[in-house]
Design a protein around this motif. Structure first.
Motif, PDB file in Angstrom:
ATOM      1  N   GLY A  67       0.784  -1.179   0.062  1.00  0.00           N
ATOM      2  CA  GLY A  67       0.074   0.016   0.011  1.00  0.00           C
ATOM      3  C   GLY A  67       0.743   1.424  -0.123  1.00  0.00           C
ATOM      4  O   GLY A  67       0.144   2.531  -0.167  1.00  0.00           O
ATOM      5  N   ASN A  68       2.170   1.216   0.121  1.00  0.00           N
ATOM      6  CA  ASN A  68       2.923   2.441   0.134  1.00  0.00           C
ATOM      7  C   ASN A  68       3.889   2.512  -1.153  1.00  0.00           C
ATOM      8  O   ASN A  68       4.223   1.390  -1.611  1.00  0.00           O
ATOM      9  CB  ASN A  68       3.828   2.277   1.083  1.00  0.00           C
ATOM     10  CG  ASN A  68       3.094   2.356   2.388  1.00  0.00           C
ATOM     11  OD1 ASN A  68       3.316   3.367   3.330  1.00  0.00           O
ATOM     12  ND2 ASN A  68       2.691   1.179   3.185  1.00  0.00           N
ATOM     13  N   LEU A  69       4.053   3.694  -1.764  1.00  0.00           N
ATOM     14  CA  LEU A  69       4.753   4.023  -2.721  1.00  0.00           C
ATOM     15  C   LEU A  69       6.211   4.124  -2.376  1.00  0.00           C
ATOM     16  O   LEU A  69       6.684   5.045  -1.485  1.00  0.00           O
ATOM     17  CB  LEU A  69       4.357   5.384  -3.634  1.00  0.00           C
ATOM     18  CG  LEU A  69       5.304   5.893  -4.578  1.00  0.00           C
ATOM     19  CD1 LEU A  69       5.097   4.823  -5.697  1.00  0.00           C
ATOM     20  CD2 LEU A  69       4.838   7.210  -5.051  1.00  0.00           C
ATOM     21  N   VAL A  70       6.974   3.253  -2.568  1.00  0.00           N
ATOM     22  CA  VAL A  70       8.573   2.935  -2.032  1.00  0.00           C
ATOM     23  C   VAL A  70       9.566   3.402  -3.097  1.00  0.00           C
ATOM     24  O   VAL A  70      10.662   3.797  -2.558  1.00  0.00           O
ATOM     25  CB  VAL A  70       8.921   1.496  -1.677  1.00  0.00           C
ATOM     26  CG1 VAL A  70       7.944   1.157  -0.403  1.00  0.00           C
ATOM     27  CG2 VAL A  70       8.553   0.332  -2.644  1.00  0.00           C
ATOM     28  N   ASP A  71       9.210   3.551  -4.304  1.00  0.00           N
ATOM     29  CA  ASP A  71      10.072   4.175  -5.306  1.00  0.00           C
ATOM     30  C   ASP A  71       9.612   4.529  -6.637  1.00  0.00           C
ATOM     31  O   ASP A  71       8.404   4.123  -7.079  1.00  0.00           O
ATOM     32  CB  ASP A  71      11.066   2.961  -5.639  1.00  0.00           C
ATOM     33  CG  ASP A  71      12.569   3.752  -6.228  1.00  0.00           C
ATOM     34  OD1 ASP A  71      12.500   4.919  -6.202  1.00  0.00           O
ATOM     35  OD2 ASP A  71      13.268   3.031  -6.615  1.00  0.00           O
ATOM     36  N   GLN A  72      10.022   5.501  -7.151  1.00  0.00           N
ATOM     37  CA  GLN A  72       9.466   5.862  -8.472  1.00  0.00           C
ATOM     38  C   GLN A  72      10.688   6.679  -9.418  1.00  0.00           C
ATOM     39  O   GLN A  72      11.359   7.174  -8.702  1.00  0.00           O
ATOM     40  CB  GLN A  72       8.248   6.879  -8.453  1.00  0.00           C
ATOM     41  CG  GLN A  72       8.577   8.196  -7.902  1.00  0.00           C
ATOM     42  CD  GLN A  72       7.151   9.140  -7.276  1.00  0.00           C
ATOM     43  OE1 GLN A  72       6.680   9.249  -8.698  1.00  0.00           O
ATOM     44  NE2 GLN A  72       6.951   9.408  -6.558  1.00  0.00           N
TER      45      GLN A  72
END
Length: 333
Positions: free
Chosen positions: A224-229
């Motif tokens: 549920g978490n955005l950890v990289d982009q």
């Protein structure tokens, strides 16, 4: 309730300088389960972004919010630089989950029906153009949907998403369930669709190589978490690596990542406390030991290892990001 980002303008002329999607703290809860947790994502315009994550990580929830199927519990988002979500959705096409169409109708008639349901005027030229664009012209045009292969169904689903010439496409795991030949066909189709001027695409997947071969940007969702982009770059040459065990492998991974090392747990190691893999320059083993010693952690064994990924590759980024999430205790509540 969350909504679109506030903007003084009711409409915006969309240009390459305006991101296709901006989310700010996007959150979605289902009861006590947090499916999305404060996701802040930027999708540059004119790009194909691969939304990566294991099954159940929140990819479909995020796409469903952007497509207008469900509302966020908290947070804001903006599509195509417009403050009016309904206007932005008129320029957005989506295929969330599998295409649900009428099995007794032909591909052509299915597309005509969807065209009418979505409020578009009857336009047979558009129907025939889209069928040709997704490779369903010729004899496939008159094949009943119930008799189509999985790949043909996916193609028709993408054709429905393309009605109205959308500037934004949201595709949820479009290659899942396909045989290798079908995966290649859909991958090539998405790349071609991404070449349309000004069009942006988000394609979710749990397959690293599909994203690497199809997309030019990536975002990784974990629990549920955005950890990289970021952007996908050319794969660099392989790096040297060491396999490492320490007095506290779990803390060691966090410490090494914080120190800037490319490190991950060894996926080939099936013991409970997995050994670590650290990419290094030859002769730099002492630097790894030095950095660990700062935190009171010491190697119990260290030996050369074949690198399981490339420095800076998508696989490396994914393993490092998920490793950070594991160490930081990222979890659904």
């Amino acid at each position: 309730m969350g909504g679109v980002v506030a903007d003084d303008r009711t409409t915006t002329e969309f240009t390459s300088e305006i991101p296709a999607i901006v989310t700010q703290g996007l959150t979605r809860q289902f009861g006590r389960v947090t499916a999305l947790n404060k996701v802040s994502l930027v999708v540059p315009s004119g790009t194909v972004l691969g939304l990566l994550g294991p099954n159940g990580s929140g990819k479909t929830t995020l796409l469903s919010i952007l497509a207008g199927f469900i509302a966020p519990t908290a947070g804001n988002f903006q599509l195509l630089g417009q403050s009016d979500h309904s206007e932005a959705l008129a320029r957005t096409g989506s295929l969330i989950s599998r295409p649900l169409l009428w099995p007794h109708l032909t591909c052509r008639d299915n597309l005509r029906c969807v065209q009418g349901i979505t409020g578009g005027e009857s336009d047979m030229d558009e129907v025939d153009r889209l069928l040709a664009e997704v490779g369903l012209d010729g004899s496939a045009t008159n094949r009943k949907f119930g008799q189509c292969s999985t790949g043909m169904r996916q193609r028709l689903g993408i054709a429905t998403a393309l009605l109205g010439k959308p500037d934004l496409l949201l595709l949820d795991e479009p290659t899942t369930g396909l045989d290798p030949e079908g995966m290649v066909e859909i991958r090539n189709l998405i790349r071609e669709l991404g070449n349309a001027p000004g069009r942006s695409i988000i394609m979710s997947s749990h397959l690293l190589h599909e994203v690497e071969l199809t997309c030019d940007h990536y975002a990784i969702i974990f629990r549920g978490n955005l950890v990289d982009q970021g952007p996908l770059t050319n794969t660099p040459p392989p790096a040297s690596a060491v396999q490492l065990n320490t007095t506290d492998n779990k803390r060691a991974l966090d410490c090494l990542v914080n120190k800037g090392w490319t490190a991950s747990t060894n996926s080939r190691d099936t013991v409970q406390h997995q050994s670590l893999l650290v990419e290094i320059q030859p002769g730099a083993e002492w630097k790894v030991a030095r950095d660990l010693a700062e935190f009171g952690i010491y190697p119990s064994d260290m030996r050369p290892s074949e690198p399981t990924r490339f420095t800076g590759s998508l696989e490396g980024k994914y393993l490092a990001a998920v490793g950070r999430g594991e160490v930081e205790g990222v979890q659904q509540e």
